[in-house]
Motif scaffolding. Structure first.
Motif, PDB file in Angstrom:
ATOM      1  N   MET A   1       0.837  -1.185   0.000  1.00  0.00           N
ATOM      2  CA  MET A   1       0.000   0.000   0.000  1.00  0.00           C
ATOM      3  C   MET A   1       0.878   1.243   0.000  1.00  0.00           C
ATOM      4  O   MET A   1       1.900   1.291   0.658  1.00  0.00           O
ATOM      5  N   ASN A   2       0.477   2.238  -0.736  1.00  0.00           N
ATOM      6  CA  ASN A   2       1.225   3.489  -0.797  1.00  0.00           C
ATOM      7  C   ASN A   2       0.832   4.395   0.363  1.00  0.00           C
ATOM      8  O   ASN A   2      -0.334   4.489   0.730  1.00  0.00           O
ATOM      9  N   ASN A   3       1.822   5.072   0.913  1.00  0.00           N
ATOM     10  CA  ASN A   3       1.613   6.002   2.021  1.00  0.00           C
ATOM     11  C   ASN A   3       1.747   7.427   1.523  1.00  0.00           C
ATOM     12  O   ASN A   3       2.744   7.762   0.877  1.00  0.00           O
ATOM     13  N   ILE A   4       0.772   8.254   1.861  1.00  0.00           N
ATOM     14  CA  ILE A   4       0.783   9.642   1.429  1.00  0.00           C
ATOM     15  C   ILE A   4       0.604  10.546   2.643  1.00  0.00           C
ATOM     16  O   ILE A   4      -0.217  10.269   3.516  1.00  0.00           O
ATOM     17  N   LEU A   5       1.392  11.600   2.685  1.00  0.00           N
ATOM     18  CA  LEU A   5       1.288  12.605   3.741  1.00  0.00           C
ATOM     19  C   LEU A   5       0.685  13.863   3.140  1.00  0.00           C
ATOM     20  O   LEU A   5       1.191  14.382   2.147  1.00  0.00           O
ATOM     21  N   ILE A   6      -0.389  14.331   3.745  1.00  0.00           N
ATOM     22  CA  ILE A   6      -1.064  15.545   3.304  1.00  0.00           C
ATOM     23  C   ILE A   6      -0.769  16.630   4.324  1.00  0.00           C
ATOM     24  O   ILE A   6      -1.115  16.496   5.497  1.00  0.00           O
ATOM     25  N   VAL A   7      -0.126  17.705   3.873  1.00  0.00           N
ATOM     26  CA  VAL A   7       0.239  18.807   4.756  1.00  0.00           C
ATOM     27  C   VAL A   7      -0.478  20.067   4.273  1.00  0.00           C
ATOM     28  O   VAL A   7      -0.297  20.502   3.136  1.00  0.00           O
ATOM     29  N   ASP A   8      -1.314  20.620   5.138  1.00  0.00           N
ATOM     30  CA  ASP A   8      -2.020  21.868   4.808  1.00  0.00           C
ATOM     31  C   ASP A   8      -2.510  22.480   6.110  1.00  0.00           C
ATOM     32  O   ASP A   8      -2.910  21.759   7.019  1.00  0.00           O
ATOM     33  N   ASP A   9      -2.483  23.791   6.204  1.00  0.00           N
ATOM     34  CA  ASP A   9      -2.924  24.441   7.433  1.00  0.00           C
ATOM     35  C   ASP A   9      -4.441  24.534   7.533  1.00  0.00           C
ATOM     36  O   ASP A   9      -4.970  24.868   8.582  1.00  0.00           O
ATOM     37  N   GLN A  10      -5.160  24.210   6.461  1.00  0.00           N
ATOM     38  CA  GLN A  10      -6.620  24.240   6.491  1.00  0.00           C
ATOM     39  C   GLN A  10      -7.169  22.826   6.671  1.00  0.00           C
ATOM     40  O   GLN A  10      -6.969  21.949   5.827  1.00  0.00           O
ATOM     41  N   GLN A  11      -7.862  22.623   7.782  1.00  0.00           N
ATOM     42  CA  GLN A  11      -8.363  21.299   8.111  1.00  0.00           C
ATOM     43  C   GLN A  11      -9.301  20.753   7.028  1.00  0.00           C
ATOM     44  O   GLN A  11      -9.249  19.578   6.692  1.00  0.00           O
ATOM     45  N   GLY A  12     -10.143  21.599   6.461  1.00  0.00           N
ATOM     46  CA  GLY A  12     -11.076  21.148   5.437  1.00  0.00           C
ATOM     47  C   GLY A  12     -10.378  20.566   4.222  1.00  0.00           C
ATOM     48  O   GLY A  12     -10.817  19.547   3.672  1.00  0.00           O
ATOM     49  N   ILE A  13      -9.290  21.180   3.814  1.00  0.00           N
ATOM     50  CA  ILE A  13      -8.516  20.686   2.665  1.00  0.00           C
ATOM     51  C   ILE A  13      -7.901  19.326   3.009  1.00  0.00           C
ATOM     52  O   ILE A  13      -7.946  18.390   2.208  1.00  0.00           O
ATOM     53  N   ARG A  14      -7.318  19.222   4.211  1.00  0.00           N
ATOM     54  CA  ARG A  14      -6.722  17.946   4.623  1.00  0.00           C
ATOM     55  C   ARG A  14      -7.748  16.826   4.615  1.00  0.00           C
ATOM     56  O   ARG A  14      -7.495  15.740   4.095  1.00  0.00           O
ATOM     57  N   LEU A  15      -8.922  17.097   5.178  1.00  0.00           N
ATOM     58  CA  LEU A  15      -9.947  16.062   5.267  1.00  0.00           C
ATOM     59  C   LEU A  15     -10.499  15.678   3.898  1.00  0.00           C
ATOM     60  O   LEU A  15     -10.756  14.499   3.634  1.00  0.00           O
ATOM     61  N   LEU A  16     -10.673  16.652   3.034  1.00  0.00           N
ATOM     62  CA  LEU A  16     -11.152  16.371   1.683  1.00  0.00           C
ATOM     63  C   LEU A  16     -10.163  15.492   0.928  1.00  0.00           C
ATOM     64  O   LEU A  16     -10.541  14.485   0.331  1.00  0.00           O
ATOM     65  N   LEU A  17      -8.888  15.868   0.960  1.00  0.00           N
ATOM     66  CA  LEU A  17      -7.870  15.075   0.267  1.00  0.00           C
ATOM     67  C   LEU A  17      -7.732  13.690   0.884  1.00  0.00           C
ATOM     68  O   LEU A  17      -7.562  12.699   0.167  1.00  0.00           O
ATOM     69  N   GLU A  18      -7.855  13.598   2.205  1.00  0.00           N
ATOM     70  CA  GLU A  18      -7.788  12.298   2.856  1.00  0.00           C
ATOM     71  C   GLU A  18      -8.897  11.385   2.343  1.00  0.00           C
ATOM     72  O   GLU A  18      -8.658  10.220   2.016  1.00  0.00           O
ATOM     73  N   GLU A  19     -10.090  11.906   2.240  1.00  0.00           N
ATOM     74  CA  GLU A  19     -11.219  11.106   1.758  1.00  0.00           C
ATOM     75  C   GLU A  19     -10.985  10.622   0.326  1.00  0.00           C
ATOM     76  O   GLU A  19     -11.206   9.456   0.008  1.00  0.00           O
ATOM     77  N   VAL A  20     -10.510  11.507  -0.531  1.00  0.00           N
ATOM     78  CA  VAL A  20     -10.258  11.153  -1.928  1.00  0.00           C
ATOM     79  C   VAL A  20      -9.202  10.055  -2.032  1.00  0.00           C
ATOM     80  O   VAL A  20      -9.391   9.058  -2.735  1.00  0.00           O
TER      81      VAL A  20
END
Length: 50
Positions: A1-20
């Motif tokens: 499985m590939n591991n991805i780190l999402i870094v952003d100061d806006q929680q909404g952006i982090r959660l949206l990208l996490e879901e995708v």
């Protein structure tokens, strides 16, 4: 499985990208700052950082 780190100061952006990316089968890690991101990088082998 590939591991991805999402870094952003806006929680909404982090959660949206996490879901995708989770829908695509990726293991996601979230960080709100560079300091948090560095802590994760030291613990987890990552394939991608956004």
């Amino acid at each position: 499985m590939n591991n991805i780190l999402i870094v952003d100061d806006q929680q909404g952006i982090r959660l949206l990208l996490e879901e995708v990316f989770k829908r695509e089968g990726l293991a996601t890690y979230l960080a709100a700052s560079g300091i948090e991101a560095l802590e994760i990088v030291q613990k987890v082998k990552l394939d991608v950082i956004l």
